[in-house]
Design an enzyme around this catalytic site. Structure first.
Site: not given
Length: 437
Positions: A42, A103, A203
């Protein structure tokens, strides 16, 4: 092999350092050197310590970076759904291989990534998305492909495991244990994703998808956090010879019509001290896999942190790089089973229920009648301090009931009915009991 890195925070920075310190070994294992040709961030001027890379490789345009012709492998360490999804879909459709630790994205829309990988012919690897450095996803995806997995039970969030372990060891309440976890760096400033179970649910979706060859998303996972677990619950668990853990549970089952289904849930539960997961303390992770031929397997280790996660990322980088050099692609997504996800109400479990009741004759009979009307069998009844019967406190009493196995819907309906009894002042707590306690 030319690498593009998206994100250079805790994990990304560690990936850069490990690529530098282990460059010779990695090149030998792959058969070609690894070179970072771009790092998307960024803010280019942010202090990242002494990273062993040319400052010229930094860019603030990740989409342009993944489109470059001189990129073979894209490593994503940014996290979140968007804009990461767009970057990775672009890379995969262009035939590049992708290694990600994301995830949330995999649980939210992993199917789109797999479809893009199939379209472009590259690999999609994500070992670091679950349980950090623990080699878990590849065994599920490859080593156990010749077997039939029946159940996966795991502790997959280090923050909540640290909090519950501290509550068990010291007798502290949730708020005090969370404060300690924050002070030690185990909990984020905003711990919601951890303590409310969102992280573990993502998960769990990934684990279930791999174990049962079915696309399972985060929305399919029943989720409960640990914020309602009290010091009294921990004491009650000890009286039963149990401890409390935030578990992810994914299991095969059979619906009423005979169809095979899969159920996926995340919630705190009491498990007996004899269960392999009971001794998993601090911020460690562990996953217990049950398969028809292999039997019971357990995977244990550090589940988070820059170095462990970077280790898993580099393992995937080696695998996809070898594949590219050999001109082959890893096995594609295996979702052939396409099992329906059964609702939480059909899950078979047990309940531990703590009641504040009025201390007068007939209370036990009234309470037992509620269980009988809902076809729920009572296993034990005891006072809150661990003895037998009802513990009196003047006009009040504590009553602890543990059930036999029953459908979760019947157990939940029982609890709702208990709250309606005029002899029950309150349902102090409800916890599930797993693992044969």
């Amino acid at each position: 092999m030319r690498l593009a890195l998206l994100g250079c925070g805790t994990v990304g920075s560690e990936v850069v350092r490990l690529l530098h310190t282990q460059s010779a070994d990695l090149a030998a294992r792959i058969g070609a050197p690894l070179e970072i040709v771009g790092i998307a961030v960024r803010r280019i001027g942010r202090d990242r310590g002494e990273l062993p890379v040319d400052p010229a490789v930094f860019t603030t345009d990740p989409l342009d970076l993944v489109k470059r012709d001189d990129v073979d492998v894209v490593i994503e360490c940014v996290g979140g759904i968007e804009p990461a999804r767009g970057w990775l879909v672009e890379a995969l459709r262009a035939g590049k291989s992708v290694v990600t630790a994301n995830k949330a994205l995999l649980a939210e829309d992993g199917g789109t990534l797999h479809d893009a990988a199939a379209e472009g012919g590259g690999d999609l690897y994500y070992e670091a998305a679950v349980a950090g450095a623990i080699p878990l996803l590849r065994p599920l995806r490859e080593s156990l492909h010749g077997d039939r997995i029946t159940r996966v039970t795991g502790i997959v969030n280090g923050t909540t495991n640290f909090i519950l372990s501290a509550m068990d060891a010291t007798g502290a309440g949730f708020a005090e244990a969370l404060e300690e976890a924050t002070d030690l760096g185990y909990a984020e400033a905003d711990p919601t994703a951890d303590v409310e179970g969102f992280d573990a649910a993502a998960k769990a979706a990934i684990l279930a998808s791999l174990a049962f060859h079915t696309r399972v998303g985060a929305a399919d996972v029943h989720r409960e956090g640990i914020t309602e677990v009290t010091a009294a619950d921990v004491i009650s668990a000890k009286a039963m010879g149990c401890t409390i853990k935030l578990l992810c549970i994914a299991a095969r089952g059979v619906a009423a019509d005979g169809r095979e289904t899969v159920g996926v849930r995340v919630h705190p539960a009491m498990i007996p001290l004899t269960h392999p997961l009971a001794s998993v303390g601090d911020a460690f992770n562990a996953v217990f896999v049950e398969a028809e031929a292999a039997g019971q397997l357990m995977f244990y280790g550090r589940g988070a942190g820059g170095a462990p996660t970077a280790s898993a990322v580099l393992g995937d980088v080696v695998a996809v790089s070898r594949n590219r050099l050999a001109g082959v692609r890893a096995a594609s997504e295996s979702a052939y089973a396409d099992l329906p996800v059964r609702p939480m109400g059909e899950a078979l479990t047990r309940y531990h229920i703590s009641l504040d009741v009025t201390d007068r004759p007939g209370v036990l009979a009234a309470v037992a009648g509620v269980f009988a009307r809902h076809d729920v069998s009572i296993a034990t009844v005891r006072q809150g301090s661990g003895g037998g019967g009802v513990a009196g406190r003047g006009e009040d009493a504590d009553l602890v009931i543990v059930t036999h196995v029953a459908p979760d819907a019947a157990l939940a309906a029982t609890v709702r009915a208990l709250r309606g009894l005029d002899t029950v002042r309150s349902v102090a707590s409800v916890l599930r009991v797993e693992g044969g306690a």
